[in-house]
Design a protein around this motif. Structure first.
Motif, PDB file in Angstrom:
ATOM      1  N   ILE A 139      -7.115   6.073   5.948  1.00 29.61           N
ATOM      2  CA  ILE A 139      -7.725   7.388   7.329  1.00 29.61           C
ATOM      3  C   ILE A 139      -8.289   8.714   7.485  1.00 29.61           C
ATOM      4  CG2 ILE A 139      -6.014   8.792   8.614  1.00 29.61           C
ATOM      5  CD1 ILE A 139      -3.774   6.155   8.582  1.00 29.61           C
ATOM      6  N   THR A 140      -8.635   8.721   6.404  1.00 30.59           N
ATOM      7  CA  THR A 140      -8.776  10.309   6.095  1.00 30.59           C
ATOM      8  C   THR A 140     -10.736  10.015   5.903  1.00 30.59           C
ATOM      9  OG1 THR A 140      -8.426  10.587   4.080  1.00 30.59           O
ATOM     10  CG2 THR A 140      -7.642  12.051   5.713  1.00 30.59           C
ATOM     11  N   ILE A 141     -11.112   8.594   4.635  1.00 37.13           N
ATOM     12  CA  ILE A 141     -12.118   8.657   4.763  1.00 37.13           C
ATOM     13  C   ILE A 141     -12.865   7.218   6.046  1.00 37.13           C
ATOM     14  CG2 ILE A 141     -14.042   6.781   4.021  1.00 37.13           C
ATOM     15  CD1 ILE A 141     -12.382   8.850   1.787  1.00 37.13           C
ATOM     16  N   THR A 142     -12.010   6.901   6.446  1.00 42.19           N
ATOM     17  CA  THR A 142     -12.671   6.518   7.476  1.00 42.19           C
ATOM     18  C   THR A 142     -12.663   7.586   9.205  1.00 42.19           C
ATOM     19  OG1 THR A 142     -11.501   4.064   7.250  1.00 42.19           O
ATOM     20  CG2 THR A 142     -12.375   4.349   9.610  1.00 42.19           C
ATOM     21  N   LEU A 143     -12.223   8.188   8.907  1.00 41.88           N
ATOM     22  CA  LEU A 143     -12.076   9.210  10.020  1.00 41.88           C
ATOM     23  C   LEU A 143     -14.008   9.923   9.841  1.00 41.88           C
ATOM     24  CD1 LEU A 143      -8.778  11.311  10.303  1.00 41.88           C
ATOM     25  CD2 LEU A 143     -10.432   9.570  12.695  1.00 41.88           C
ATOM     26  N   ALA A 144     -13.913  10.125   8.494  1.00 47.88           N
ATOM     27  CA  ALA A 144     -15.334  10.937   8.218  1.00 47.88           C
ATOM     28  C   ALA A 144     -16.440   9.538   8.262  1.00 47.88           C
ATOM     29  CB  ALA A 144     -15.063  10.957   6.167  1.00 47.88           C
ATOM     30  N   MET A 196       1.087  -1.110  -0.092  1.00 50.44           N
ATOM     31  CA  MET A 196       0.017   0.064   0.035  1.00 50.44           C
ATOM     32  C   MET A 196       0.820   0.976  -0.285  1.00 50.44           C
ATOM     33  SD  MET A 196      -2.948  -0.359   2.397  1.00 50.44           S
ATOM     34  CE  MET A 196      -3.364  -1.765   3.157  1.00 50.44           C
ATOM     35  N   THR A 197       0.588   2.254  -1.498  1.00 47.80           N
ATOM     36  CA  THR A 197       1.509   3.821  -0.627  1.00 47.80           C
ATOM     37  C   THR A 197       0.861   3.932   0.125  1.00 47.80           C
ATOM     38  OG1 THR A 197      -0.809   4.865  -2.112  1.00 47.80           O
ATOM     39  CG2 THR A 197       1.394   3.308  -3.626  1.00 47.80           C
ATOM     40  N   ARG A 198       1.858   5.456   0.502  1.00 50.42           N
ATOM     41  CA  ARG A 198       1.517   6.416   1.928  1.00 50.42           C
ATOM     42  C   ARG A 198       0.034   7.326   1.556  1.00 50.42           C
ATOM     43  NH1 ARG A 198       5.781   9.850   3.468  1.00 50.42           N
ATOM     44  NH2 ARG A 198       6.323   8.248   5.084  1.00 50.42           N
ATOM     45  N   ILE A 199       0.005   7.407   0.024  1.00 49.46           N
ATOM     46  CA  ILE A 199      -1.232   8.248   0.087  1.00 49.46           C
ATOM     47  C   ILE A 199      -2.428   7.293   0.026  1.00 49.46           C
ATOM     48  CG2 ILE A 199      -1.069   7.662  -2.918  1.00 49.46           C
ATOM     49  CD1 ILE A 199      -2.171  10.496  -3.450  1.00 49.46           C
ATOM     50  N   LEU A 200      -2.616   6.130  -0.353  1.00 47.91           N
ATOM     51  CA  LEU A 200      -3.489   4.799   0.153  1.00 47.91           C
ATOM     52  C   LEU A 200      -4.444   5.192   1.652  1.00 47.91           C
ATOM     53  CD1 LEU A 200      -5.972   3.436  -1.118  1.00 47.91           C
ATOM     54  CD2 LEU A 200      -4.246   1.312  -1.423  1.00 47.91           C
ATOM     55  N   ILE A 201      -3.002   4.715   2.244  1.00 44.83           N
ATOM     56  CA  ILE A 201      -3.414   4.750   3.429  1.00 44.83           C
ATOM     57  C   ILE A 201      -3.513   6.418   4.180  1.00 44.83           C
ATOM     58  CG2 ILE A 201      -2.243   4.797   5.731  1.00 44.83           C
ATOM     59  CD1 ILE A 201       0.273   2.912   4.549  1.00 44.83           C
ATOM     60  N   THR A 202      -3.089   7.186   3.397  1.00 51.24           N
ATOM     61  CA  THR A 202      -3.389   8.841   4.159  1.00 51.24           C
ATOM     62  C   THR A 202      -5.218   8.961   4.054  1.00 51.24           C
ATOM     63  OG1 THR A 202      -1.552   9.727   4.131  1.00 51.24           O
ATOM     64  CG2 THR A 202      -3.079  11.267   4.275  1.00 51.24           C
ATOM     65  N   ALA A 203      -5.230   8.157   2.635  1.00 54.09           N
ATOM     66  CA  ALA A 203      -6.366   8.299   2.181  1.00 54.09           C
ATOM     67  C   ALA A 203      -7.987   7.694   3.496  1.00 54.09           C
ATOM     68  CB  ALA A 203      -7.218   7.861   0.505  1.00 54.09           C
ATOM     69  N   THR A 244     -14.001  14.619   1.811  1.00 56.84           N
ATOM     70  CA  THR A 244     -13.605  15.716   0.977  1.00 56.84           C
ATOM     71  C   THR A 244     -11.676  14.872   0.876  1.00 56.84           C
ATOM     72  OG1 THR A 244     -15.268  17.242   1.387  1.00 56.84           O
ATOM     73  CG2 THR A 244     -13.135  17.874   0.059  1.00 56.84           C
ATOM     74  N   THR A 245     -11.142  16.030   1.906  1.00 51.70           N
ATOM     75  CA  THR A 245      -9.720  15.474   1.791  1.00 51.70           C
ATOM     76  C   THR A 245      -9.606  13.610   1.724  1.00 51.70           C
ATOM     77  OG1 THR A 245      -9.695  16.316   3.649  1.00 51.70           O
ATOM     78  CG2 THR A 245      -8.159  14.684   2.946  1.00 51.70           C
ATOM     79  N   GLY A 246     -10.335  12.588   1.883  1.00 54.22           N
ATOM     80  CA  GLY A 246      -9.965  11.492   1.414  1.00 54.22           C
ATOM     81  C   GLY A 246     -10.978  11.168   0.241  1.00 54.22           C
TER      82      GLY A 246
END
Length: 127
Positions: free
Chosen positions: A10-15, A1-8, A48-50
Motif C-alpha cells: 500500500i505504501t509503495i503504491t501510494l508513493a 499475505m502478512t500484514r507487513i507485506l500488505i502495508t508495504a 521510504t516507508t514501503g
C-alpha cells in the motif's frame, strides 16, 4: 499475505500515486509550484516507508543475499528522489523562476528511473 507485506504494498503504491501526480502535474504546467513539492515529499516518504518494510521482509526471503538489481535500482531511486525533492525545495525557497520553469526536465527523468525498481518489485513479488 502478512500484514507487513500488505502495508508495504500500500505504501509503495501510494508513493507511485503521489510521485506521479507531482511529476506529471509539474511537467504539464511547466512551472514548479508548492503543490508539486508537497507531492514529491509525500511520494518520497511513502517510498521510504514501503522500502523499509520490504527490507524487513527481504531479510527472511530468497532475495536477501547480497546485491540485487532491485536493491541497487531501489537505492538509486530513493537517492534521486531525495535530491529531486531537496532541489525543488531550494528552487521554491529562493524563488528562482528560471530554475522553476526548467525543473520539469529533471522530474521526468527521476520518475522514469523510479519506475524501474517499482516494476522489478512487482515482477519479483509475482514469482
Amino acid at each position: 499475505m502478512t500484514r507487513i507485506l500488505i502495508t508495504a504494498i500500500i505504501t509503495i503504491t501510494l508513493a507511485l500515486v503521489f510521485y506521479t501526480i507531482g511529476v506529471w502535474s509539474e511537467h504539464r504546467s511547466k512551472q514548479l509550484k508548492k503543490i508539486h513539492l508537497i507531492f514529491f515529499w509525500l511520494g518520497l516518504c511513502m517510498d521510504t516507508t514501503g522500502t523499509i518494510l520490504m527490507g524487513r521482509i527481504a531479510k527472511r526471503s530468497l532475495f536477501s543475499g547480497g546485491l540485487s538489481l532491485h536493491g541497487v535500482t531501489g537505492m538509486l531511486a530513493i537517492i534521486l528522489m531525495i535530491v529531486h525533492a531537496v532541489w525543488a525545495t531550494i528552487v521554491l525557497v529562493k524563488k528562482n523562476e528560471d530554475s522553476a520553469k526548467n525543473f520539469h526536465r529533471l522530474s521526468i527523468a527521476v520518475w522514469a528511473i523510479w519506475l524501474v525498481p517499482y516494476l522489478l518489485g512487482m515482477i519479483i513479488g509475482m514469482r
